[in-house]
Enzyme design. Structure first.
Site, short mmCIF file in Angstrom:
data_model
loop_
_atom_site.label_atom_id
_atom_site.label_comp_id
_atom_site.label_asym_id
_atom_site.label_seq_id
_atom_site.Cartn_x
_atom_site.Cartn_y
_atom_site.Cartn_z
CG HIS A 57 10.94 57.03 -20.33
ND1 HIS A 57 10.30 58.16 -20.63
CD2 HIS A 57 10.65 56.71 -19.30
CE1 HIS A 57 9.63 58.53 -19.73
NE2 HIS A 57 9.74 57.80 -18.41
CG LEU A 95 49.78 72.55 -36.35
CD1 LEU A 95 50.45 71.57 -35.55
CD2 LEU A 95 49.67 72.61 -37.77
N GLY A 96 45.44 73.93 -36.01
CA GLY A 96 43.95 73.75 -35.57
C GLY A 96 42.99 75.19 -36.11
N GLY A 117 23.35 87.01 -36.01
CA GLY A 117 23.76 85.43 -36.33
C GLY A 117 24.01 84.76 -35.31
CB ALA A 126 52.04 79.15 -48.12
#
Length: 466
Positions: free
Chosen positions: A445, A39-40, A186, A118
């Protein structure tokens, strides 16, 4: 064969899939999520989260080494060393906590999670191979949501295996290579290449185009290129990879003049991009309309087949976890009968390089290409007090706005910690801010965020601190 049914069946438990499942369950929709691995998805396990953990560890180690040499802050430490195995365990601990949290959220909201692979039979039926036995589980559904993600692109001349690794292996090193060659300049290649360099490896980057981060405009990429050179990263720009050397311990490259040379390499990280994961789960049986390798979708993430939906990387660029999450949430709400469309004004993109880079909306070249008459202004971090106290004077914030009505159409920034400005940039564009709105808002600030206000002021012709 065991059989069951559900209203919504989600294939893929990455950021898009699990968010869609959770939101659907919250809305009272019977939901089943199928995930073959963890999961993830890529993001939590072998992408966004572990890479940022490794980047942070590398930055901390570099800072310690800096203090051991000649820190202007007056901090002195003995020569540091890194225990890479402990670093990896720390990174894995973060991943485990987050993926465990996803599992708990799915359970809490009543999502049925099936651990298995699946295979689509048709738009209403999926077979899942699990480890529970030789027979597959057949699940019928009213709505099918495809969220299988993406996978790293391999080079035909240098397939993955042995010394040649993808980002997945780079995020779980057993040892630090003495010499690393990164193919592709990249964001993935530069993020990991920079981290390895800070950890002590000799790093060379090979890029077929003439500059680093070719997907971004040159003004944004220049500070990153300068930082790479200061770190001692070798840049071989305008060069193509021909394959491994005959001995296997080097990479053959060819420059624009046709001259060939070899770069010594103990390991080669191929980071030339990712492609939608469309193979291996029966997608072809649906005969969906495609955009090249990506599934074609409309503004509600509907595919060309009724009640079959697709989100995230499988639908093409931009391949970003937060895009997939937003799409997943929307699809769940549409299925529940709510009126939603996926039409964001801008999607933030962040490079966790050194310095960081964030782009939201249009850059000046993109605005010009779209036929917009725009003005732009830059405020340098060299004039920002907070940046100076962080030893982070490199970089800037840039705003792009229409000349006629001052509507802001883009924000960009490069500098330390600017990824955290992405939220305010996105909010600005989504809310339709004009330069006067940003310029007239009081910014605390000293903070890096003051550069946002100052960029707007400069675009209006009355910057105060530059």
């Amino acid at each position: 064969m065991d059989a069951r049914s559900t209203t919504l069946l989600v294939i893929g438990g990455g950021p898009g899939g699990y968010v869609a499942a959770i939101r659907a369950a919250q809305l009272g929709i019977a939901t089943t999520l199928v995930e073959g691995d963890k999961l993830g998805g890529t993001c939590l396990n072998v992408g966004c989260i572990p890479s940022k953990a490794m980047i942070h560890a590398a930055e901390q180690f570099e800072h310690a080494c800096h203090c051991a040499q000649n820190s202007p802050l007056g901090i002195r430490v003995e020569s540091p060393r890194i225990e890479l195995a402990q670093t990896v365990r720390w990174k894995d601990g973060i991943v485990a906590r987050l993926t465990g949290g996803v599992a708990a959220l799915l359970k809490k909201n009543g999502v049925t999670v099936v651990n298995g692979w699946a295979r689509v039979i048709d738009g209403k039926t999926v077979e899942v191979t699990t480890g529970a036995g030789p027979d597959a589980l057949r699940i019928g559904c009213d709505h099918l949501l495809l969220a299988p993600g993406s996978q790293a692109v391999a080079l035909p001349a240098m397939p993955f295996g042995g010394r040649v690794i993808s980002s997945t292996e780079a995020l779980a090193p057993e040892a630090l290579p003495k010499r690393l060659v990164v193919v592709g300049a990249g964001y993935i290649g530069l993020e990991l290449g920079t981290a390895y360099r800070k950890l002590g490896a000799e790093v060379a980057v090979v890029e077929a185009l003439e500059r680093v981060l070719p997907a971004y405009d040159d003004e944004l990429a220049k500070p990153v290129a300068g930082s790479l050179r200061r770190l001692g990263v070798q840049l071989h720009l305008g060069c193509t990879v021909q394959g491994l050397s005959a001995s296997g311990d080097g990479v053959r490259i060819r420059n624009a003049q046709g001259e060939e040379s070899a770069l010594p390499a103990d390991q080669v990280l191929v980071a030339v991009g990712r492609r939608p994961r469309t193979d291996g789960f029966g997608l072809e049986t649906l005969m969906l309309d495609m955009n090249g390798r990506a599934v074609r979708i409309d503004e509600q993430c509907r595919t060309s087949m009724r009640n079959v939906w697709a989100i995230g990387d499988v639908t093409g660029e931009p391949m970003l976890a937060h895009r997939a999450m937003a799409q997943g949430e929307m699809v769940a709400e549409v299925i529940a009968g709510r009126r939603r469309r996926f039409t964001p004004a801008a999607i933030p993109a962040v490079c966790f390089t050194d310095p960081e880079l964030v782009v939201v909306g249009r850059t000046p070249p993109e605005a010009a290409q779209a036929g917009l008459d725009c003005l732009s202004a830059i405020f340098p971090f060299a004039a920002n007090g907070r940046a100076m106290t962080l030893e982070a004077g490199d970089g800037f914030v840039r705003v792009v706005a229409r000349r006629d009505n001052h509507l802001i159409v883009g924000w960009q920034a490069v500098g330390r910690g600017v990824s955290e400005l992405s939220a305010v940039f996105s909010h600005s564009i989504e809310m339709g801010e004009r330069l006067e709105d940003t310029a007239g808002t009081i910014h605390a600030h000293p903070t890096l965020g003051e550069a946002v206000q100052e960029a707007a002021l400069r675009a209006l012709g009355h910057a105060l601190h530059v």
